[in-house]
Design a protein around this motif. Sequence first.
Motif, mmCIF file in Angstrom:
data_model
loop_
_atom_site.group_PDB
_atom_site.id
_atom_site.type_symbol
_atom_site.label_atom_id
_atom_site.label_comp_id
_atom_site.label_asym_id
_atom_site.label_seq_id
_atom_site.Cartn_x
_atom_site.Cartn_y
_atom_site.Cartn_z
ATOM 1 N N LYS A 17 0.936 -1.175 -0.072
ATOM 2 C CA LYS A 17 -0.008 -0.112 -0.152
ATOM 3 C C LYS A 17 0.942 1.157 0.141
ATOM 4 C CE LYS A 17 -3.924 -0.374 2.229
ATOM 5 N NZ LYS A 17 -4.680 -0.619 3.633
ATOM 6 N N GLU A 18 2.178 1.306 0.671
ATOM 7 C CA GLU A 18 3.071 2.432 0.656
ATOM 8 C C GLU A 18 3.486 2.595 -0.613
ATOM 9 O OE1 GLU A 18 6.461 1.507 2.901
ATOM 10 O OE2 GLU A 18 6.741 3.602 3.572
ATOM 11 N N ALA A 19 3.797 1.666 -1.416
ATOM 12 C CA ALA A 19 4.361 1.675 -2.861
ATOM 13 C C ALA A 19 3.262 2.717 -3.699
ATOM 14 C CB ALA A 19 4.867 0.479 -3.326
ATOM 15 N N VAL A 20 2.087 2.102 -3.579
ATOM 16 C CA VAL A 20 0.967 2.451 -4.517
ATOM 17 C C VAL A 20 0.796 3.778 -4.132
ATOM 18 C CG1 VAL A 20 -1.530 2.493 -4.652
ATOM 19 C CG2 VAL A 20 -0.191 0.187 -4.582
ATOM 20 N N SER A 21 0.835 4.347 -2.633
ATOM 21 C CA SER A 21 0.605 5.824 -2.256
ATOM 22 C C SER A 21 1.609 6.692 -2.799
ATOM 23 C CB SER A 21 0.374 5.681 -0.745
ATOM 24 O OG SER A 21 0.951 6.730 0.224
ATOM 25 N N VAL A 22 2.916 6.062 -2.467
ATOM 26 C CA VAL A 22 3.913 7.014 -3.236
ATOM 27 C C VAL A 22 3.802 7.171 -4.700
ATOM 28 C CG1 VAL A 22 6.461 7.043 -3.781
ATOM 29 C CG2 VAL A 22 5.591 6.368 -1.397
ATOM 30 N N ILE A 23 3.438 6.420 -5.456
ATOM 31 C CA ILE A 23 3.316 6.464 -6.901
ATOM 32 C C ILE A 23 2.259 7.601 -6.972
ATOM 33 C CG2 ILE A 23 2.721 5.466 -9.147
ATOM 34 C CD1 ILE A 23 5.655 4.657 -8.093
ATOM 35 N N GLU A 24 1.286 7.270 -6.232
ATOM 36 C CA GLU A 24 0.061 8.409 -6.457
ATOM 37 C C GLU A 24 0.286 9.726 -6.219
ATOM 38 O OE1 GLU A 24 -3.833 5.085 -5.296
ATOM 39 O OE2 GLU A 24 -2.827 6.432 -3.659
ATOM 40 N N GLN A 25 1.170 9.894 -5.216
ATOM 41 C CA GLN A 25 1.609 11.060 -4.805
ATOM 42 C C GLN A 25 2.688 12.075 -5.378
ATOM 43 O OE1 GLN A 25 0.655 12.124 -0.607
ATOM 44 N NE2 GLN A 25 0.354 9.986 -0.386
ATOM 45 N N VAL A 26 3.654 11.118 -5.889
ATOM 46 C CA VAL A 26 4.663 12.009 -6.620
ATOM 47 C C VAL A 26 4.322 12.722 -7.904
ATOM 48 C CG1 VAL A 26 6.465 10.616 -5.592
ATOM 49 C CG2 VAL A 26 5.527 9.910 -7.955
ATOM 50 N N ASP A 27 5.355 13.703 -8.474
ATOM 51 C CA ASP A 27 4.792 14.263 -9.805
ATOM 52 C C ASP A 27 5.520 13.610 -10.798
ATOM 53 O OD1 ASP A 27 4.096 16.841 -8.052
ATOM 54 O OD2 ASP A 27 6.170 16.688 -7.541
ATOM 55 N N TYR A 28 6.653 13.180 -10.544
ATOM 56 C CA TYR A 28 7.701 12.562 -11.799
ATOM 57 C C TYR A 28 8.092 11.207 -11.498
ATOM 58 C CZ TYR A 28 11.143 13.096 -15.279
ATOM 59 O OH TYR A 28 11.819 12.972 -16.412
ATOM 60 N N VAL A 29 7.766 10.501 -12.334
ATOM 61 C CA VAL A 29 8.293 8.907 -12.381
ATOM 62 C C VAL A 29 9.388 8.524 -13.335
ATOM 63 C CG1 VAL A 29 7.521 6.457 -12.227
ATOM 64 C CG2 VAL A 29 5.945 8.362 -11.490
ATOM 65 N N VAL A 30 10.389 7.955 -12.694
ATOM 66 C CA VAL A 30 11.498 7.667 -13.500
ATOM 67 C C VAL A 30 11.675 5.976 -13.490
ATOM 68 C CG1 VAL A 30 14.020 7.968 -14.112
ATOM 69 C CG2 VAL A 30 12.724 9.602 -13.230
ATOM 70 N N GLY A 31 12.095 5.262 -14.595
ATOM 71 C CA GLY A 31 12.212 3.849 -14.583
ATOM 72 C C GLY A 31 12.854 3.393 -16.039
ATOM 73 N N TYR A 32 12.772 2.092 -15.903
ATOM 74 C CA TYR A 32 13.263 1.169 -17.130
ATOM 75 C C TYR A 32 12.058 1.382 -18.090
ATOM 76 C CZ TYR A 32 14.501 -2.792 -19.920
ATOM 77 O OH TYR A 32 14.893 -3.697 -20.948
ATOM 78 N N PRO A 33 12.213 1.705 -19.526
ATOM 79 C CA PRO A 33 11.248 1.978 -20.137
ATOM 80 C C PRO A 33 9.834 1.100 -20.131
ATOM 81 C CG PRO A 33 13.375 2.201 -21.469
ATOM 82 C CD PRO A 33 13.519 1.490 -20.149
ATOM 83 N N VAL A 34 10.209 -0.254 -20.138
ATOM 84 C CA VAL A 34 9.009 -1.274 -20.093
ATOM 85 C C VAL A 34 7.912 -0.822 -18.818
ATOM 86 C CG1 VAL A 34 8.159 -3.697 -19.661
ATOM 87 C CG2 VAL A 34 10.256 -3.058 -21.074
ATOM 88 N N TYR A 35 8.647 -0.495 -17.581
ATOM 89 C CA TYR A 35 7.993 -0.499 -16.429
ATOM 90 C C TYR A 35 7.069 0.799 -16.499
ATOM 91 C CZ TYR A 35 10.736 -4.345 -14.995
ATOM 92 O OH TYR A 35 11.218 -5.583 -15.224
ATOM 93 N N VAL A 36 7.778 1.861 -17.117
ATOM 94 C CA VAL A 36 7.307 3.157 -17.172
ATOM 95 C C VAL A 36 6.139 3.204 -18.160
ATOM 96 C CG1 VAL A 36 7.496 5.430 -18.650
ATOM 97 C CG2 VAL A 36 9.481 4.589 -16.816
ATOM 98 N N GLU A 37 6.143 2.511 -19.235
ATOM 99 C CA GLU A 37 4.819 2.238 -20.271
ATOM 100 C C GLU A 37 3.856 1.647 -19.248
ATOM 101 O OE1 GLU A 37 4.495 3.737 -22.902
ATOM 102 O OE2 GLU A 37 6.593 4.435 -22.691
ATOM 103 N N LEU A 38 4.198 0.599 -18.437
ATOM 104 C CA LEU A 38 2.940 0.037 -17.822
ATOM 105 C C LEU A 38 2.433 0.876 -16.935
ATOM 106 C CD1 LEU A 38 4.459 -3.424 -16.847
ATOM 107 C CD2 LEU A 38 2.711 -3.120 -18.583
ATOM 108 N N LEU A 39 3.179 1.588 -16.248
ATOM 109 C CA LEU A 39 2.663 2.814 -15.114
ATOM 110 C C LEU A 39 1.794 3.738 -15.752
ATOM 111 C CD1 LEU A 39 4.799 3.550 -12.141
ATOM 112 C CD2 LEU A 39 2.540 2.510 -12.231
#
Lengths: 248, 248
Positions: B25-47
């Motif tokens: 739940k913590e990971a989901v809540s952090v993703i919900e609250q941040v402005d900017y997300v960085v990652g490996y391309p495949v995971y970024v596309e999923l998100l």
Amino acid sequence: MECAFLSKRCFVVGMGPGKESQMTKEAVSVIEQVDYVVGYPVYVELLKKAFPEKEYGSTPMRKEKERCQLALSEAAKGKDVAVICSGDAGIYGMAGLVLELQKDYPEVEVEIVPGITAAVSGAAVLGAPLMHDFAVISMSDLLTPWEKIEKRLRFASEADFVICLYNPCSKKRADYLKKACDIMLESKTDDTVCGYVRQIGREGQEAEILTLKELREARVDMFTTVFIGNSQTEIRNGKMVTKRGYRL
Amino acid sequence: MECAFLSKRCFVVGMGPGKESQMTKEAVSVIEQVDYVVGYPVYVELLKKAFPEKEYGSTPMRKEKERCQLALSEAAKGKDVAVICSGDAGIYGMAGLVLELQKDYPEVEVEIVPGITAAVSGAAVLGAPLMHDFAVISMSDLLTPWEKIEKRLRFASEADFVICLYNPCSKKRADYLKKACDIMLESKTDDTVCGYVRQIGREGQEAEILTLKELREARVDMFTTVFIGNSQTEIRNGKMVTKRGYRL
């Protein structure tokens, strides 16, 4: 109760380190949907507050077999049951025992629901000690001969693994961490970066970063997880970080 | 955007094996609250599909340093940033690199958000292989000399650890798993119970239980996590179970 799962299912659920926010959504949803929850008394009491409408069962420490049998027999009656474990269900948890005892309850389906184990949650508190190959060793000799524990400590140190120790201490084993440090000091240096975290994710969480020489003298309790770095582990901005080898 | 976190924070987030239900739940809540997300391309596309309103950045494989620098520099501008990692953030993830590079961005606060690593999620699929002391070894020699990997395989086998292999194979390293099995066969028996899981928690998940001798001939790919039992690992009702030593 309306239930999305088939009956006669026994879930073994890793609850993570303590905070509800560190449970997976899957673990929360299983707890919400089962009829009966079995666990170690402390964890059962915690859950009762959040889910007062469930049926609960518990058995004390060293009655793990009876706990798993209780879960499987309640499932065999047609209930959906969750066996709850702190951390992960499959790392020193109840998953193995439930799967071993399942032969006496062939009608029960068992499903393992993973959780955040103390190696992972403790590492996140200290920084990033597990960035390279690591070994997890329990210091409890209730079920494992001490000679086997010694051999694993010695070989893991010699091969320059980062080492994570579970159950580093109890009243009967007050000097075990010191003995373990002496073994690791045969191949790791005095100033190897180490860390420990007590009560991970719970009230009163404490973390400390220190050298292997200092760890030898440290007083830790059974609620502590201990990390011993490899030759590439450093302190960066107050955090314990094992370098993976990127050129910076 | 209204945000509960202070700005200039960089979260390194373990996303678990793949299913959203295996995120905390913590990971989901952090993703919900941040402005900017960085990652490996495949995971970024999923998100992007789940969170289309975020800003995203990505860098390809072998550009991990640049990925972490991008995250830290965006955080330094005043954004809340998440660096996403599959599995856990601190086990062969980006946590270490972000903490190492933080020195160039002293105004940025870094927080590690743990996740379910493949050793834990893969074990739950196979049964309970990690019920006793275990070693996690990456077979990738991009950043680690092969001699060091060999030594760790040899010493972990000799000390009767359960062994979990990450990155067991790639195009350039087609015979590495065979080489690893030959080393482990110096001290583990031919019929040691092993297992592997491919695409854990994702569409097309496959699991197989086999002997160490059979594993030597198995074809696995880079999306596979491999488990080699210890001398107490058995097959129970089609599952891989390492006995901890309870009297049954």
